[in-house]
Design a protein around this motif. Structure first.
Motif, PDB file in Angstrom:
ATOM      1  N   GLN A 336       0.834  -1.198   0.000  1.00 48.91           N
ATOM      2  CA  GLN A 336       0.000   0.000   0.000  1.00 48.91           C
ATOM      3  C   GLN A 336       0.876   1.258   0.000  1.00 48.91           C
ATOM      4  O   GLN A 336       1.787   1.406   0.819  1.00 48.91           O
ATOM      5  CB  GLN A 336      -0.911   0.014   1.217  1.00 48.91           C
ATOM      6  N   VAL A 337       0.580   2.171  -0.937  1.00 49.42           N
ATOM      7  CA  VAL A 337       1.325   3.427  -1.049  1.00 49.42           C
ATOM      8  C   VAL A 337       0.360   4.587  -1.216  1.00 49.42           C
ATOM      9  O   VAL A 337      -0.800   4.408  -1.594  1.00 49.42           O
ATOM     10  CB  VAL A 337       2.303   3.408  -2.248  1.00 49.42           C
ATOM     11  N   ASP A 338       0.864   5.799  -0.962  1.00 48.19           N
ATOM     12  CA  ASP A 338       0.072   6.989  -1.242  1.00 48.19           C
ATOM     13  C   ASP A 338       0.357   7.458  -2.671  1.00 48.19           C
ATOM     14  O   ASP A 338       1.010   6.756  -3.449  1.00 48.19           O
ATOM     15  CB  ASP A 338       0.357   8.088  -0.215  1.00 48.19           C
ATOM     16  N   SER A 339      -0.105   8.636  -3.017  1.00 50.68           N
ATOM     17  CA  SER A 339       0.011   9.118  -4.393  1.00 50.68           C
ATOM     18  C   SER A 339       1.448   9.404  -4.802  1.00 50.68           C
ATOM     19  O   SER A 339       1.725   9.617  -5.985  1.00 50.68           O
ATOM     20  CB  SER A 339      -0.831  10.387  -4.582  1.00 50.68           C
ATOM     21  N   ARG A 340       2.372   9.404  -3.836  1.00 51.02           N
ATOM     22  CA  ARG A 340       3.783   9.648  -4.127  1.00 51.02           C
ATOM     23  C   ARG A 340       4.641   8.412  -3.904  1.00 51.02           C
ATOM     24  O   ARG A 340       5.873   8.500  -3.858  1.00 51.02           O
ATOM     25  CB  ARG A 340       4.305  10.804  -3.261  1.00 51.02           C
ATOM     26  N   GLY A 341       4.003   7.272  -3.728  1.00 46.33           N
ATOM     27  CA  GLY A 341       4.749   6.028  -3.599  1.00 46.33           C
ATOM     28  C   GLY A 341       5.238   5.712  -2.206  1.00 46.33           C
ATOM     29  O   GLY A 341       5.937   4.712  -2.004  1.00 46.33           O
ATOM     30  N   GLN A 342       4.887   6.518  -1.206  1.00 43.63           N
ATOM     31  CA  GLN A 342       5.330   6.288   0.170  1.00 43.63           C
ATOM     32  C   GLN A 342       4.558   5.128   0.780  1.00 43.63           C
ATOM     33  O   GLN A 342       3.330   5.095   0.751  1.00 43.63           O
ATOM     34  CB  GLN A 342       5.129   7.543   1.007  1.00 43.63           C
ATOM     35  N   THR A 343       5.267   4.157   1.344  1.00 40.54           N
ATOM     36  CA  THR A 343       4.624   3.047   2.039  1.00 40.54           C
ATOM     37  C   THR A 343       4.337   3.446   3.475  1.00 40.54           C
ATOM     38  O   THR A 343       4.561   4.584   3.886  1.00 40.54           O
ATOM     39  CB  THR A 343       5.525   1.801   2.030  1.00 40.54           C
ATOM     40  N   SER A 344       3.874   2.504   4.277  1.00 37.84           N
ATOM     41  CA  SER A 344       3.601   2.777   5.689  1.00 37.84           C
ATOM     42  C   SER A 344       4.882   2.845   6.514  1.00 37.84           C
ATOM     43  O   SER A 344       4.830   3.168   7.703  1.00 37.84           O
ATOM     44  CB  SER A 344       2.672   1.697   6.266  1.00 37.84           C
ATOM     45  N   ILE A 345       6.039   2.554   5.908  1.00 40.84           N
ATOM     46  CA  ILE A 345       7.327   2.638   6.586  1.00 40.84           C
ATOM     47  C   ILE A 345       8.092   3.844   6.046  1.00 40.84           C
ATOM     48  O   ILE A 345       8.378   3.904   4.841  1.00 40.84           O
ATOM     49  CB  ILE A 345       8.160   1.353   6.370  1.00 40.84           C
TER      50      ILE A 345
END
Length: 518
Positions: A336-345
């Motif tokens: 799972q990522v946000d619109s900028r590719g950031q994961t939960s870590i």
């Protein structure tokens, strides 16, 4: 040890686009467990979908993507994809990438399933992926370090932040590499199936690595099966692009009857899940299905790679009929990522098929995958360019994993058979439960927490497959409805309250089970 500013794991289109947009601003190093050309992107016969024609519009592309995805899509992510797509493609064209054009120099726009307009750009006919990857590799030559035949076996996490990777090569040498950011672009996982269009290296590595590190994984039950793989001696041996049906080929039974004529309004260009299930239903009756290409003029010139594939297996295209079978093709879920590719870590990003941006929903629209890699690869790069470099402390990095007694592992072929026959095109509780129990006999939580340094690379691949296969199976059991690529024979209808049933809840339960938080 040297500190690389950004580490990218994988060498497909999403990885290379990320590196292309980033290399002037950061020191980039790419790790790939095989050769840089061995990726699904290299094999991609289809093209890149984008609204370029005067008759088309991003809103039409948006609607087609949402419909194909069973309205499980993230609406904002879809809007980003279809709006930014043409701009990102023009950037590549301006840099020298050439797409196929007609005699007047206009783009030759193809048609594929579930698209209402011709909007598929191709390069080299049915070799778009190879053209894109070759172009980007040439652009990156001398600007980015690419290390081949070195497998990432662990994500290094310190104080809740990803600070690098641990790798192992074919000589058994283990090394730690530190970076201010790590980007997972390892592709999906459908090489885990017995019949698959994917490169043999695509076995869910990135998803398993992220899961072991504690990242949130989502929508794993949504697996797309491509309807038309060339079938020889009962085996799927290679992909026959949907572009073939877009140019007029039709699916027929042994007696020449049109298979899709009364199944869906778009007939042979219906969404892939519908076409794949229809073919599957015919095959389990003991019947064969063929792709009738007799109406396509100059087939060998239009589709050189497919022609070469057929010839290599002794299939004469002059007969006009190619034997086909569905095969696992694409994962809509992932990290799972946000619109900028950031994961939960923090410090860990994901892009391409390994990531779940939400653009594909429950079923990917044809030729949106290369577009996703191009659009979101650029967005990840822009994010990493803006962020200040973080101070990395690793002198006393603790090993979060423990060494445990070695257990007997299944073979890769056994896992592929289980996935194909029990977690395949059509699912039900009985078969999914059997598969879940089969995976759990190998104690998945132990593998999630095991130090794999002493395992051979082949064994690590199998561990990754066990973890990823268990995630797919357990997710498929939890979703008691049929939507897109997830079809439950015992729950054939979609849940009208799907918006309240977003799969993140399920994945949080899975995470709690493995990490002992309950």
């Amino acid at each position: 040890m040297p500190k690389e500013h950004v580490i990218i794991v994988g060498s497909g289109i999403a990885a290379l686009v990320t590196a292309w947009h980033l290399h002037e601003y950061r020191n980039v190093i790419i790790f790939t467990k095989s050769k840089k050309e061995e990726s699904n992107s290299w094999l991609a016969q289809g093209g890149v979908a984008a609204a370029f024609s005067k008759q088309d519009d991003w809103r039409f592309h948006y609607e087609d993507t949402m419909i194909a995805g069973g309205y499980h899509n993230d609406e904002r992510a879809v809007e980003t994809l279809v709006k930014e797509g043409p701009k990102r493609i023009r950037e590549l064209i301006a840099a020298g990438l050439q797409f196929d054009t007609d005699k007047d120099g206009r783009f030759h726009l193809g048609n594929e399933g579930a698209h209402r307009h011709r909007r598929i750009l191709h390069a080299g006919g049915d070799q778009t992926g190879r053209a894109l990857v070759s172009f980007l590799l040439e652009q990156l030559r001398g600007n980015v370090t690419i290390i081949e035949d070195e497998c990432v076996i662990e994500l290094l996490v310190h104080n809740g932040r990803c600070i690098g990777v641990k790798t192992k090569n074919h000589s058994g040498i283990i090394a730690a590499h530190y970076a201010s950011a790590v980007v997972l672009s390892t592709g999906g996982c459908t090489g885990m199936y017995e019949f698959s269009s994917n490169a043999s290296t695509v076995t869910g590595d990135g998803i398993a690595l992220a899961y072991r590190a504690g990242a949130v994984i989502t929508d794993m039950e949504f697996i797309q099966f491509h309807p038309t793989m060339l079938c020889v001696d009962g085996k799927a041996v290679g992909l026959i692009s949907e572009a073939v049906r877009g140019e007029g080929a039709v699916l027929v039974t042994e007696d020449g009857t049109r298979l899709m004529e009364h199944v869906h309004p778009q007939q042979d260009l219906a969404p892939r899940d519908i076409v794949a299930r229809t073919i599957h239903g015919e095959i389990i009756k003991g019947n064969r299905v063929y792709l009738d290409i007799s109406k396509i003029a100059n087939f060998s010139e239009r589709f050189p790679a497919i022609t070469k594939l057929c010839k290599s297996y002794g299939i004469n295209i002059e007969t006009g009929k190619l034997p086909v079978v569905p095969g696992a093709h694409f994962l809509m879920g992932g990290i799972q990522v946000d619109s900028r590719g950031q994961t939960s870590i923090p410090g860990l990003y994901a892009v391409g098929e390994a990531a779940c941006t939400g653009v594909h929903g429950a079923n990917r629209l044809a030729s949106n995958s290369l577009l996703e890699g191009i659009v979101f690869g650029a967005r990840v790069a822009e994010t990493l360019r803006r962020h200040e470099q973080n101070t990395i402390t690793y002198e006393h990095l603790e090993n979060r994993f423990v060494k445990k007694s070695r257990k007997l592992l299944p073979t890769k072929q056994q896992i592929q058979t289980i996935m194909m026959h029990y977690v395949g095109i059509v699912r039900d509780e009985q078969r999914l439960t059997y598969a879940k129990q089969w995976f759990e006999q190998f104690s998945i939580p132990d593998f999630v927490n095991t130090n794999v340094d002493d395992f051979k690379l082949e064994e690590i691949t199998i561990i990754h497959m066990l973890i990823t296969g268990w995630l797919i199976t357990t997710s498929a059991l939890q979703r008691t409805e049929s939507r897109g690529g997830h079809y439950r024979h015992d729950y054939p209808h979609a849940d009208e309250n799907w918006q309240q049933r977003r799969i993140l809840r399920v994945k949080q339960e899975l995470m709690a089970k493995v990490w002992g938080e309950k």
